[in-house]
Design a protein around this motif. Structure first.
Motif, PDB file in Angstrom:
ATOM      1  N   LYS A 128      34.708  45.782  44.580  1.00 16.49           N
ATOM      2  CA  LYS A 128      35.932  46.342  43.801  1.00 16.49           C
ATOM      3  C   LYS A 128      37.322  45.714  43.805  1.00 16.49           C
ATOM      4  CE  LYS A 128      34.071  50.962  43.566  1.00 16.49           C
ATOM      5  NZ  LYS A 128      33.959  51.138  41.820  1.00 16.49           N
ATOM      6  N   ALA A 129      37.349  45.018  44.915  1.00 15.25           N
ATOM      7  CA  ALA A 129      38.557  44.469  45.281  1.00 15.25           C
ATOM      8  C   ALA A 129      38.876  43.154  44.646  1.00 15.25           C
ATOM      9  CB  ALA A 129      39.109  44.355  46.669  1.00 15.25           C
ATOM     10  N   ILE A 130      37.837  42.307  44.349  1.00 16.05           N
ATOM     11  CA  ILE A 130      37.704  41.199  43.817  1.00 16.05           C
ATOM     12  C   ILE A 130      38.457  41.076  42.371  1.00 16.05           C
ATOM     13  CG2 ILE A 130      36.472  39.178  42.660  1.00 16.05           C
ATOM     14  CD1 ILE A 130      34.321  39.863  44.930  1.00 16.05           C
ATOM     15  N   THR A 131      39.334  40.362  42.410  1.00 15.16           N
ATOM     16  CA  THR A 131      40.137  40.240  41.012  1.00 15.16           C
ATOM     17  C   THR A 131      39.798  38.833  40.245  1.00 15.16           C
ATOM     18  OG1 THR A 131      42.057  38.976  41.850  1.00 15.16           O
ATOM     19  CG2 THR A 131      42.114  41.176  41.894  1.00 15.16           C
ATOM     20  N   ILE A 132      40.345  38.788  38.857  1.00 21.04           N
ATOM     21  CA  ILE A 132      39.957  37.423  38.263  1.00 21.04           C
ATOM     22  C   ILE A 132      40.679  36.438  38.721  1.00 21.04           C
ATOM     23  CG2 ILE A 132      40.275  36.368  35.961  1.00 21.04           C
ATOM     24  CD1 ILE A 132      38.364  38.898  36.243  1.00 21.04           C
ATOM     25  N   GLU A 133      41.841  36.721  39.520  1.00 20.39           N
ATOM     26  CA  GLU A 133      42.425  35.479  40.323  1.00 20.39           C
ATOM     27  C   GLU A 133      41.741  35.012  41.327  1.00 20.39           C
ATOM     28  OE1 GLU A 133      45.045  33.583  39.861  1.00 20.39           O
ATOM     29  OE2 GLU A 133      45.044  34.101  37.771  1.00 20.39           O
ATOM     30  N   ASP A 134      41.021  35.942  42.094  1.00 21.61           N
ATOM     31  CA  ASP A 134      40.233  35.774  43.225  1.00 21.61           C
ATOM     32  C   ASP A 134      39.096  34.894  42.927  1.00 21.61           C
ATOM     33  OD1 ASP A 134      41.724  37.264  45.058  1.00 21.61           O
ATOM     34  OD2 ASP A 134      40.861  39.144  44.630  1.00 21.61           O
ATOM     35  N   ILE A 135      38.650  35.261  41.642  1.00 14.24           N
ATOM     36  CA  ILE A 135      37.299  34.515  41.211  1.00 14.24           C
ATOM     37  C   ILE A 135      37.936  33.139  40.923  1.00 14.24           C
ATOM     38  CG2 ILE A 135      35.346  34.164  39.679  1.00 14.24           C
ATOM     39  CD1 ILE A 135      35.605  37.362  39.120  1.00 14.24           C
ATOM     40  N   LYS A 136      39.057  32.843  39.916  1.00 19.23           N
ATOM     41  CA  LYS A 136      39.409  31.594  39.843  1.00 19.23           C
ATOM     42  C   LYS A 136      39.807  30.607  40.982  1.00 19.23           C
ATOM     43  CE  LYS A 136      43.016  29.434  37.001  1.00 19.23           C
ATOM     44  NZ  LYS A 136      44.625  29.710  36.033  1.00 19.23           N
ATOM     45  N   ASN A 137      40.477  31.283  41.979  1.00 16.63           N
ATOM     46  CA  ASN A 137      40.808  30.625  43.337  1.00 16.63           C
ATOM     47  C   ASN A 137      39.642  30.490  44.022  1.00 16.63           C
ATOM     48  OD1 ASN A 137      43.558  30.062  42.168  1.00 16.63           O
ATOM     49  ND2 ASN A 137      44.093  32.334  43.033  1.00 16.63           N
ATOM     50  N   GLN A 138      38.290  31.227  43.869  1.00 12.22           N
ATOM     51  CA  GLN A 138      37.163  31.122  44.585  1.00 12.22           C
ATOM     52  C   GLN A 138      37.575  31.833  46.029  1.00 12.22           C
ATOM     53  OE1 GLN A 138      33.964  29.138  43.619  1.00 12.22           O
ATOM     54  NE2 GLN A 138      35.336  30.208  42.199  1.00 12.22           N
ATOM     55  N   ASN A 139      38.341  32.849  46.014  1.00 12.84           N
ATOM     56  CA  ASN A 139      38.562  33.802  47.208  1.00 12.84           C
ATOM     57  C   ASN A 139      37.337  34.292  47.721  1.00 12.84           C
ATOM     58  OD1 ASN A 139      41.327  32.918  47.543  1.00 12.84           O
ATOM     59  ND2 ASN A 139      42.188  34.535  46.333  1.00 12.84           N
TER      60      ASN A 139
END
Length: 271
Positions: A128-139
């Protein structure tokens, strides 16, 4: 014509599917289409696909069927017939692909083979914590980021961190057999049609692997790439698990192996 058709199965998980879409938005390899194999979701999923398509350059086709319980094999067969590429990559709508996911499958494909990839399961809070920015930055593929969010350290984290020689070593010596796993597998469309696609009698429990077993009976070799082609699997419950269906599936798989079946009468072509 796209070089790869990515078939994504889904059922009423628009929150997860949205994150998965952005995983494909940020792929290093761009020459692919997406076919959504929708096993009866509500209009919320349809609306998500329409909205995402307005801003994305990815060609997305939505294949939907009535909700009649777990009928994943049926919708996958329908999706196969809608693909435009010669090479097909199968995954699920709760699996975010790493940015090199499609490229890895494309580069490692071989004639007379199918590829068996890996996945890394995430707990609910991190999912649930994963954001679109986290996906873009591959976090969400970064070990330190995941540990900072409360993930427990384990050997499985190697799926996210290894490369080069160690990656090849783990692919070679993993005790896990290379199988057709619906979360992360790819193969030639022509080979899949030769075995008549998925057996539509099968519900949840080994229904993907049975296709792989018929491919192997055909002489198609499975290649292990579970440390190379990676997606993170978002948390969800499995309310569709059915002991009777799993028992029936085991019987079908036993017959497939013992009789060395290649063709199913209950697949794309009904005969």
């Amino acid at each position: 014509m796209p070089k790869i058709s990515v078939i994504i199965s889904t059922y009423n998980q628009p929150e997860w599917l949205r994150k998965v879409f952005f995983g494909y938005e940020f792929q290093t390899f761009k020459d692919f289409e997406i076919i959504i194999a929708d096993d009866g979701s509500t209009d919320e999923t349809k609306d998500l696909i329409v909205d995402f398509s307005k801003t994305s350059e990815i060609n997305i086709t939505h294949i939907w069927q009535d909700d009649e319980g777990f009928q994943k094999t049926k919708i996958l067969n329908k999706a196969i017939l809608k693909t435009k590429a010669d090479y097909l990559l199968f995954t699920d709508g709760d699996c975010i692909p790493r940015q090199d996911f499609v490229e890895t499958h494309y580069n490692l494909k071989r004639q007379n083979c199918f590829l068996s990839g890996g996945y890394f399961k995430l707990p609910e809070l991190i999912s649930k914590a994963i954001t679109i920015e986290d996906i873009k930055n591959q976090n969400c593929f970064n070990k330190d980021w995941l540990l900072s969010k409360g993930l427990k350290s384990s050997f499985k984290l190697n799926k996210l961190t290894v490369s080069g020689f160690k990656e090849c070593l783990l692919n070679t010596f993993t005790p896990t057999k290379a199988t057709w796993d619906g979360m992360n597998a790819s193969g030639w469309k022509a080979d899949i049609l030769k075995v008549n696609g998925f057996d539509e009698r099968m519900q949840y429990g080994g229904e993907d692997r049975e296709l792989g077993e018929r491919l192997m009976n055909l002489g198609i070799k499975p290649l292990q790439i579970r440390y190379s082609a990676i997606c993170v699997h978002l948390f969800h419950t499995r309310g569709y698990k059915n002991a009777a269906a799993e028992k029936a599936n085991l019987f079908i798989r036993k017959e497939t192996k013992s009789e060395k079946r290649v063709w199913t009468k209950y697949g794309i072509l009904k005969a």
